[in-house]
Design an enzyme around this catalytic site. Structure first.
Site, PDB file in Angstrom:
ATOM      1  CG  HIS A   1      -0.299   0.399   2.487  1.00 26.43           C
ATOM      2  ND1 HIS A   1       0.311  -0.533   3.287  1.00 26.43           N
ATOM      3  CD2 HIS A   1      -0.115   1.583   3.089  1.00 26.43           C
ATOM      4  CE1 HIS A   1       0.829   0.067   4.325  1.00 26.43           C
ATOM      5  NE2 HIS A   1       0.602   1.358   4.244  1.00 26.43           N
TER       6      HIS A   1
HETATM    7  C1  UD1 Z   1      -1.933   5.478   5.766  1.00 26.27           C
HETATM    8  C2  UD1 Z   1      -0.661   6.050   6.391  1.00 26.27           C
HETATM    9  C3  UD1 Z   1       0.396   4.962   6.485  1.00 26.27           C
HETATM   10  C4  UD1 Z   1      -0.147   3.690   7.135  1.00 26.27           C
HETATM   11  C5  UD1 Z   1      -1.413   3.257   6.398  1.00 26.27           C
HETATM   12  C6  UD1 Z   1      -2.046   2.006   6.974  1.00 26.27           C
HETATM   13  C7  UD1 Z   1      -0.181   8.437   5.982  1.00 26.27           C
HETATM   14  C8  UD1 Z   1       0.635   9.387   5.204  1.00 26.27           C
HETATM   15  N1  UD1 Z   1      -0.127   7.139   5.584  1.00 26.27           N
HETATM   16  O1  UD1 Z   1      -1.631   5.131   4.403  1.00 26.27           O
HETATM   17  O2  UD1 Z   1       1.495   5.457   7.229  1.00 26.27           O
HETATM   18  O3  UD1 Z   1       0.813   2.655   7.054  1.00 26.27           O
HETATM   19  O4  UD1 Z   1      -2.364   4.338   6.455  1.00 26.27           O
HETATM   20  O5  UD1 Z   1      -3.103   1.550   6.157  1.00 26.27           O
HETATM   21  O6  UD1 Z   1      -0.841   8.829   6.929  1.00 26.27           O
HETATM   22  N2  UD1 Z   1      -8.682   4.806   1.139  1.00 26.27           N
HETATM   23  C9  UD1 Z   1      -9.926   4.235   1.080  1.00 26.27           C
HETATM   24  N3  UD1 Z   1     -10.584   3.961   2.242  1.00 26.27           N
HETATM   25  C10 UD1 Z   1     -10.050   4.249   3.454  1.00 26.27           C
HETATM   26  C11 UD1 Z   1      -8.777   4.838   3.507  1.00 26.27           C
HETATM   27  C12 UD1 Z   1      -8.112   5.110   2.354  1.00 26.27           C
HETATM   28  O7  UD1 Z   1     -10.450   3.955   0.019  1.00 26.27           O
HETATM   29  O8  UD1 Z   1     -10.694   3.957   4.483  1.00 26.27           O
HETATM   30  C13 UD1 Z   1      -7.948   5.060  -0.110  1.00 26.27           C
HETATM   31  C14 UD1 Z   1      -8.213   6.402  -0.718  1.00 26.27           C
HETATM   32  O9  UD1 Z   1      -8.153   6.251  -2.112  1.00 26.27           O
HETATM   33  C15 UD1 Z   1      -7.020   7.222  -0.259  1.00 26.27           C
HETATM   34  C16 UD1 Z   1      -5.922   6.192  -0.252  1.00 26.27           C
HETATM   35  O10 UD1 Z   1      -6.563   4.971   0.134  1.00 26.27           O
HETATM   36  O11 UD1 Z   1      -6.771   8.312  -1.083  1.00 26.27           O
HETATM   37  C17 UD1 Z   1      -4.798   6.492   0.681  1.00 26.27           C
HETATM   38  O12 UD1 Z   1      -5.265   6.640   2.014  1.00 26.27           O
HETATM   39  P1  UD1 Z   1      -4.413   7.491   3.075  1.00 26.27           P
HETATM   40  O13 UD1 Z   1      -5.137   7.593   4.325  1.00 26.27           O
HETATM   41  O14 UD1 Z   1      -3.922   8.732   2.451  1.00 26.27           O
HETATM   42  O15 UD1 Z   1      -3.104   6.631   3.271  1.00 26.27           O
HETATM   43  P2  UD1 Z   1      -2.811   5.081   3.343  1.00 26.27           P
HETATM   44  O16 UD1 Z   1      -2.208   4.680   2.032  1.00 26.27           O
HETATM   45  O17 UD1 Z   1      -3.952   4.294   3.863  1.00 26.27           O
END
Ligand code: UD1
Length: 348
Positions: free
Chosen positions: A200
């Site tokens: 991820h």
């Molecule tokens: C985040 C953390 C990372 C952690 C990870 C665990 C930051 C910078 N990154 O990464 O350190 O290891 O969480 O999972 O804080 N999305 C969904 N549903 C959700 C959440 C996210 O669809 O419930 C998708 C969205 O497209 C979003 C993307 O995932 O834009 C990224 O989510 P984001 O919260 O930015 O970071 P993670 O990659 O989950």
């Protein structure tokens, strides 16, 4: 004493579980604020339910966005919450955007901040998590470090006097859940031999060529690959036109698992392939080999005796993933499973 925990992403819910339990055994008033960074039930609600974490007192509902928008929206929303509760400590966890927003909001209001999982470093400034960790450590008043390596990093940055070695709270929860799983083992997620995989991180998912190479390499392994697909992975594959499940390949795509199912899946596997921080350590704690698709790791202790091997360039991946379990005995660099009690004691 009133402690306000700020969490928002999946690994923080896992760390919150033993801490909330330890607070519950004291007279501490523990307020839980969920930023809403992770909003999918599979990344959030199931962790609260399975790990018996009290429901959040406040939910900010921030959701996805660019780093600036996500972090800034949390900051704007936290002022009123912190003002209302005026806690004795604000407790932030790990290295996500929720961690940084929580720390920043609190110090601006002159509220004492404690950082759980302080002192981790990848020394890779391209990782968003690295900035979140460094900035949070330097803002916080109390640094709760999981390992002696982390204590060393904090001392090297002039933060030694604010630091306490408490151990790793993920060991607390991992061992507790492992014992429950072993007492009533569920059926295997796949028949036969398999490895568990998760991908991820931005450095593996945001560039189409890199993502295609990672997916191809996993699909080409000589064993089944149970790929627990994070929403970021699914979204990027969709956007770049990369197919995850192909005929004749090794990938078996599944939804992200709840914590007990994840522990069971790792216990039933012959190893783990990941870019997650937490899963590298969980593989180590559960006695499975890990292959990490990154150029470095914060959890350097897992590299001892090749329990964990870094394989960012994907060359010879199959032989690395299929290496035998090391015969050397493991140490206990991640503590004894009682870190959360030390966290509470340090705050008290
Ligand atoms: C985040 C953390 C990372 C952690 C990870 C665990 C930051 C910078 N990154 O990464 O350190 O290891 O969480 O999972 O804080 N999305 C969904 N549903 C959700 C959440 C996210 O669809 O419930 C998708 C969205 O497209 C979003 C993307 O995932 O834009 C990224 O989510 P984001 O919260 O930015 O970071 P993670 O990659 O989950």
């Amino acid at each position: 004493m009133r402690v306000l925990s700020i969490v928002g992403a999946r690994p923080q819910f896992v760390k919150l579980a033993p801490v909330a339990e330890a607070f519950a055994a004291t007279a501490t008033e523990h307020v839980i604020v969920h930023t809403g960074q992770h909003y999918d039930a599979r990344l959030s609600d199931v962790f609260f339910a399975d790990l018996r974490i009290p429901a959040p007192d406040v939910h900010l509902g921030v959701g996805s966005g660019s780093h600036g928008v996500q972090t800034g929206t949390m900051l704007a929303a936290l002022d009123a919450v912190l003002d209302e509760h005026r806690p004795d400590w604000v407790l932030v966890y790990g290295d996500t955007n929720s961690t940084l927003a929580g720390a920043l909001a609190a110090v601006k209001l002159h509220l004492p901040v404690a950082h759980l999982e302080a002192g981790l470093r990848s020394f890779n400034r391209r990782m968003p998590e690295e900035h979140n960790r460094v900035l949070t450590d330097h803002a916080a008043d109390l640094l709760l470090a999981p390992t002696s390596v982390a204590m060393g990093h904090l001392a090297a940055e002039g933060l030694g006097e604010r630091s306490v070695l408490v151990g790793d709270v993920m060991t607390d929860v991992c061992f507790r859940v492992r014992d429950a799983v072993l007492a009533a083992p569920p059926g295997p997620p796949l028949p036969g031999d398999y490895v568990v995989a998760t991908i991820h991180r931005a450095e593996n998912t945001d560039d189409p060529d890199r993502l295609a190479a990672v997916v191809d390499a996993l699909d080409g392994l000589s064993t089944d690959v149970l790929l627990l697909a994070h929403p970021r992975l699914v979204a990027r594959c969709h956007a770049f036109g990369i197919k995850l499940e192909r005929e004749g390949g090794s990938l078996r795509v599944a939804e992200p698992l709840a914590y007990p199912q994840m522990v069971a899946a790792v216990l039933g596997s012959s190893g783990v392939v990941t870019d997650s921080g937490g899963l590298q350590k969980e593989a180590y704690l559960l006695g499975r080999t890990c292959t990490t698709l990154r150029t470095e790791t914060e959890w350097v202790e897992t590299l001892a005796d090749d329990w964990n091997v870094l394989a960012a360039d994907l060359t010879g991946l199959d032989a690395i993933v299929r290496r035998p379990v090391p015969s050397a005995e493991q140490g206990t660099p991640y503590g004894d499973g009682h870190a959360a009690e030390r966290v509470v004691a340090a705050l008290l």
